[in-house]
Structures are given as structure tokens and as C-alpha cells.
Motif scaffolding. Structure first.
Motif, PDB file in Angstrom:
ATOM      1  N   LEU A   1       0.854  -1.183   0.000  1.00  0.00           N
ATOM      2  CA  LEU A   1       0.000   0.000   0.000  1.00  0.00           C
ATOM      3  C   LEU A   1       0.894   1.238   0.000  1.00  0.00           C
ATOM      4  O   LEU A   1       1.695   1.418   0.932  1.00  0.00           O
ATOM      5  N   ALA A   2       0.776   2.070  -1.023  1.00  0.00           N
ATOM      6  CA  ALA A   2       1.664   3.231  -1.132  1.00  0.00           C
ATOM      7  C   ALA A   2       1.042   4.262  -2.058  1.00  0.00           C
ATOM      8  O   ALA A   2      -0.001   4.021  -2.678  1.00  0.00           O
ATOM      9  N   GLN A   3       1.708   5.418  -2.156  1.00  0.00           N
ATOM     10  CA  GLN A   3       1.303   6.450  -3.109  1.00  0.00           C
ATOM     11  C   GLN A   3       2.551   7.150  -3.651  1.00  0.00           C
ATOM     12  O   GLN A   3       3.428   7.553  -2.897  1.00  0.00           O
ATOM     13  N   VAL A   4       2.596   7.254  -4.974  1.00  0.00           N
ATOM     14  CA  VAL A   4       3.666   7.984  -5.649  1.00  0.00           C
ATOM     15  C   VAL A   4       3.014   8.993  -6.597  1.00  0.00           C
ATOM     16  O   VAL A   4       1.811   8.944  -6.841  1.00  0.00           O
ATOM     17  N   GLY A   5       3.804   9.897  -7.114  1.00  0.00           N
ATOM     18  CA  GLY A   5       3.274  10.848  -8.074  1.00  0.00           C
ATOM     19  C   GLY A   5       3.043  10.196  -9.422  1.00  0.00           C
ATOM     20  O   GLY A   5       3.746   9.249  -9.797  1.00  0.00           O
ATOM     21  N   ASN A   6       2.058  10.717 -10.144  1.00  0.00           N
ATOM     22  CA  ASN A   6       1.825  10.244 -11.505  1.00  0.00           C
ATOM     23  C   ASN A   6       2.778  10.986 -12.444  1.00  0.00           C
ATOM     24  O   ASN A   6       2.376  11.736 -13.326  1.00  0.00           O
ATOM     25  N   ASP A   7       4.063  10.772 -12.215  1.00  0.00           N
ATOM     26  CA  ASP A   7       5.118  11.434 -12.972  1.00  0.00           C
ATOM     27  C   ASP A   7       6.105  10.371 -13.445  1.00  0.00           C
ATOM     28  O   ASP A   7       5.909   9.177 -13.191  1.00  0.00           O
ATOM     29  N   MET A   8       7.162  10.784 -14.113  1.00  0.00           N
ATOM     30  CA  MET A   8       8.105   9.811 -14.660  1.00  0.00           C
ATOM     31  C   MET A   8       8.742   8.946 -13.570  1.00  0.00           C
ATOM     32  O   MET A   8       9.027   7.765 -13.796  1.00  0.00           O
ATOM     33  N   PHE A   9       8.936   9.535 -12.396  1.00  0.00           N
ATOM     34  CA  PHE A   9       9.536   8.776 -11.294  1.00  0.00           C
ATOM     35  C   PHE A   9       8.547   7.761 -10.730  1.00  0.00           C
ATOM     36  O   PHE A   9       8.871   6.584 -10.553  1.00  0.00           O
ATOM     37  N   GLY A  10       7.340   8.215 -10.423  1.00  0.00           N
ATOM     38  CA  GLY A  10       6.342   7.338  -9.819  1.00  0.00           C
ATOM     39  C   GLY A  10       5.942   6.191 -10.723  1.00  0.00           C
ATOM     40  O   GLY A  10       5.792   5.043 -10.284  1.00  0.00           O
ATOM     41  N   GLN A  11       5.755   6.480 -11.992  1.00  0.00           N
ATOM     42  CA  GLN A  11       5.386   5.432 -12.945  1.00  0.00           C
ATOM     43  C   GLN A  11       6.472   4.369 -13.032  1.00  0.00           C
ATOM     44  O   GLN A  11       6.183   3.164 -13.062  1.00  0.00           O
ATOM     45  N   ALA A  12       7.720   4.814 -13.062  1.00  0.00           N
ATOM     46  CA  ALA A  12       8.842   3.867 -13.136  1.00  0.00           C
ATOM     47  C   ALA A  12       8.943   3.043 -11.857  1.00  0.00           C
ATOM     48  O   ALA A  12       9.186   1.827 -11.905  1.00  0.00           O
ATOM     49  N   LEU A  13       8.743   3.696 -10.703  1.00  0.00           N
ATOM     50  CA  LEU A  13       8.838   2.997  -9.423  1.00  0.00           C
ATOM     51  C   LEU A  13       7.801   1.893  -9.309  1.00  0.00           C
ATOM     52  O   LEU A  13       8.108   0.762  -8.904  1.00  0.00           O
ATOM     53  N   LYS A  14       6.565   2.212  -9.652  1.00  0.00           N
ATOM     54  CA  LYS A  14       5.508   1.208  -9.552  1.00  0.00           C
ATOM     55  C   LYS A  14       5.820   0.013 -10.446  1.00  0.00           C
ATOM     56  O   LYS A  14       5.645  -1.147 -10.050  1.00  0.00           O
ATOM     57  N   LYS A  15       6.323   0.276 -11.633  1.00  0.00           N
ATOM     58  CA  LYS A  15       6.635  -0.804 -12.570  1.00  0.00           C
ATOM     59  C   LYS A  15       7.772  -1.682 -12.027  1.00  0.00           C
ATOM     60  O   LYS A  15       7.740  -2.914 -12.160  1.00  0.00           O
ATOM     61  N   ILE A  16       8.763  -1.056 -11.413  1.00  0.00           N
ATOM     62  CA  ILE A  16       9.890  -1.815 -10.862  1.00  0.00           C
ATOM     63  C   ILE A  16       9.426  -2.766  -9.768  1.00  0.00           C
ATOM     64  O   ILE A  16       9.817  -3.943  -9.729  1.00  0.00           O
ATOM     65  N   VAL A  17       8.596  -2.266  -8.862  1.00  0.00           N
ATOM     66  CA  VAL A  17       8.121  -3.103  -7.763  1.00  0.00           C
ATOM     67  C   VAL A  17       7.198  -4.195  -8.286  1.00  0.00           C
ATOM     68  O   VAL A  17       7.257  -5.347  -7.820  1.00  0.00           O
ATOM     69  N   GLU A  18       6.362  -3.877  -9.256  1.00  0.00           N
ATOM     70  CA  GLU A  18       5.512  -4.896  -9.881  1.00  0.00           C
ATOM     71  C   GLU A  18       6.359  -5.986 -10.513  1.00  0.00           C
ATOM     72  O   GLU A  18       6.014  -7.175 -10.442  1.00  0.00           O
ATOM     73  N   ASN A  19       7.469  -5.612 -11.121  1.00  0.00           N
ATOM     74  CA  ASN A  19       8.355  -6.581 -11.766  1.00  0.00           C
ATOM     75  C   ASN A  19       9.026  -7.518 -10.761  1.00  0.00           C
ATOM     76  O   ASN A  19       9.565  -8.563 -11.152  1.00  0.00           O
TER      77      ASN A  19
END
Length: 318
Positions: A52-70
Motif C-alpha cells: 500500500l503506497a502512493q507515488v506521483g503520476n510522474d516519470m519517477f512514480g510510474q517507473a517505481l511502480k513498474k519496478i516493484v511490480e516486476n
């Protein structure tokens, strides 16, 4: 059934990599955040984790979510905020690999979480719930942390808490101590460094401080980590110590504590029984694996990218 559901920050660690031709430090963009690191550590060892988390809908946040999903972490409840930006942290490393942090976090997405944005039914389907104090430093995330803790306790899920003190995130250190001590009242398992224990209990006698913390806050398992010297666990059935694993040349200690907790929790969850039913030998095994995971993590730069898998851990255990 999840092994662990974690609540916490997901952010960018800019880690020093090399010196440019002009003599300036170059920073490498790495994913970070203690609960994110811990979640990925559990997953890499074969555990099932939701975050459970929240990041910005920006280049950093999008990349972070994808990394953790991977890393096979369930990120269904990692929100991308259009209102707030992803938090950034710049990491400084000394010659021994010890790190320090400079945060760019004012109104960061991780500080502005709201309970209503999350489906808390997930808390009914997990063996353990994990969080740290970083979310409590500012914004709506402090209230959210305690609201979710209340829900966790209603569901009878054991709480694992890592104070993970970051003094430069708090304007008032008295407030920091008050929040951490409040969180400790919810905790069943606590992972704390020797320095954090000394600060929180206002004592340099670590053994007495540990016993006092365990008794005062009714903690089932208190894990006191001593860096390269391993960990001591204080349980209701006795005290266990594991010396840790020697590392010739640490590269980066970022996520060492988080990965230790991941190794400990993944092993504890694998027993498929309540933590207070575990034998001293089973807890010792949890600490051994935690120390192995932590020692491997410091041999590489970064946090999530440095986490070992089970095959790597088995080699060091042999």
C-alpha cells in the motif's frame, strides 16, 4: 493469503555512482523506501506480498511502480497521484559504505496518503502487516498510518514495526519520539537498530534497554540489529543471538536493515503458524536468514536492485 502486507513510502534514491570528467558526482536513479525494499526482499525469497503506497503520476512514480511490480509484489494499491509529486532522496556514502540521506519531500505523494483511498479488506488475508515511522513524519499519512493500524488490530493480524528513524524528516524530535512510542503500542514484532534503541529508551545499556522496551510495550519478538555484528532477538521464551556474516568490502549499506527484515519475515511466514508458537530454533533460523540477506545486499549498490534471491542466500548459508 499474503505472507506480508506492507504500508509505506516508495521513492527514488539517487545514489552516487562515479565522478564526472568535470569532477562532479554522478547520481544513479534507484528505487527505494524502507517498506518497498522489505516487500521486494520477501518476494525475491518466494513470499507473497501486497504493498500500500502512493507515488506521483510522474516519470519517477510510474517507473517505481513498474519496478516493484516486476519484483512480483502486488501493487494493486500503489496509487499514482495527479496532485502530488514523487519523493526524492539523495544518498551520501562514506568510505565504508555507510549512507546518509537528503530528502526532497515537502508535500511528497507518500506524505499525503488517505485511508479512504485503499481497500483494507486485504488486511484480512495476510499473515503479517509491516510499517515504519517514515510515513508518520508529516502530512495526512501520519493519521492514515494509525487508522490502518487500528484496522489491522481489529483483524487480529500481527504488526511488525521498524522505527527506521530519519531525524531530518522531523521538525520536532519530541514529536518523533511520541509517534514512534505510540506505534510501538500496536506492535507484536519490532526490528530496531542498537542506535535507535538507545535513543528511544534513553539508555546506553542495550540489554537493559531491550528488556525494558519489550516489557513496556508488550512486544512478542524484539529484534535488535547491530550492523555487521548481527542481531539479538528477545522473545518470551529466551534470548537468541546470531553473529551475522562477514563482508570483506561493503559497497552500499542502503536497504541492509530492510532486507534483514524481509529475510526474517519471509522465513517466519513460511512456518505457517503464529509467531508466538515458534521455537527458539525456528526464530534463530529466521535471524540467520535475515542476516544472510542483509550481508548480501550491502555488496551491491542501490536498494531493490541489490536484493538477493533464495539461491544466492543458500550459498552463503552453506
Amino acid at each position: 493469503m499474503y505472507d506480508v502486507v506492507a504500508l509505506g513510502e516508495l521513492l527514488v534514491d539517487f545514489t552516487p555512482n562515479k565522478i564526472s570528467e568535470n569532477g562532479n558526482p554522478c547520481f544513479e536513479r534507484n528505487p527505494g523506501g524502507g517498506p518497498a525494499n522489505m516487500s521486494c526482499a520477501v518476494s525475491k525469497l518466494g513470499g507473497k506480498v501486497a504493498f500500500l503506497a502512493q507515488v506521483g503520476n510522474d516519470m519517477f512514480g510510474q517507473a517505481l511502480k513498474k519496478i516493484v511490480e516486476n519484483e512480483n509484489v502486488d501493487c494493486t494499491q500503489v496509487r499514482l497521484s495527479d496532485e502530488y509529486k514523487t519523493t526524492l532522496a539523495f544518498v551520501g556514502l562514506d568510505e565504508s559504505g555507510e549512507r546518509s540521506f537528503s530528502f526532497y519531500r515537502k508535500h511528497g505523494a507518500d506524505t499525503m496518503m488517505k485511508t479512504s483511498d485503499y481497500d483494507l479488506s486485504v488486511l484480512k488475508d495476510t499473515k503479517y502487516f509491516f510499517l515504519s515511522s517514515v510515513l508518520m513524519a508529516e502530512g495526512t499519512s501520519r493519521e492514515t498510518s494509525f487508522e490502518i493500524l487500528e484496522e489491522v488490530k481489529k483483524n487480529g493480524v500481527p504488526v511488525v514495526f521498524d522505527p527506521n528513524l530519519r531525524f531530518n524528516l522531523w521538525e520536532d524530535h519530541r514529536e518523533l519520539k511520541e509517534c514512534v512510542r505510540k506505534a510501538l503500542t500496536y506492535a507484536d514484532i519490532v526490528k530496531v537498530s542498537d542506535e535507535e534503541l538507545e535513543y528511544l529508551m534513553e539508555s546506553d545499556n542495550l540489554s537493559e534497554a531491550a528488556k525494558k522496551m519489550k516489557e513496556e510495550f508488550h512486544i512478542g519478538i524484539l529484534l535488535v540489529t547491530h550492523g555487521k555484528d548481527g542481531c539479538v532477538a528477545y522473545t518470551d521464551n529466551g534470548i537468541i543471538k546470531h553473529e551475522g556474516f562477514a563482508v570483506e568490502k561493503p559497497v552500499d549499506t542502503t536497504a541492509a536493515g530492510d532486507s534483514f527484515t524481509g529475510g526474517f519475515l519471509s522465513t517466519l511466514a513460511s512456518y505457517d503458524k503464529n509467531y508466538n508458537e515458534c521455537s527458539l530454533e525456528e526464530i534463530r533460523r529466521c535471524i540467520e536468514i535475515g542476516n544472510a540477506v542483509g550481508s548480501l545486499t550491502v555488496t551491491k549498490r542501490g536498494a531493490i536492485s541489490a536484493l538477493p534471491n533464495w539461491d544466492e542466500v543458500k550459498k552463503i548459508l552453506k
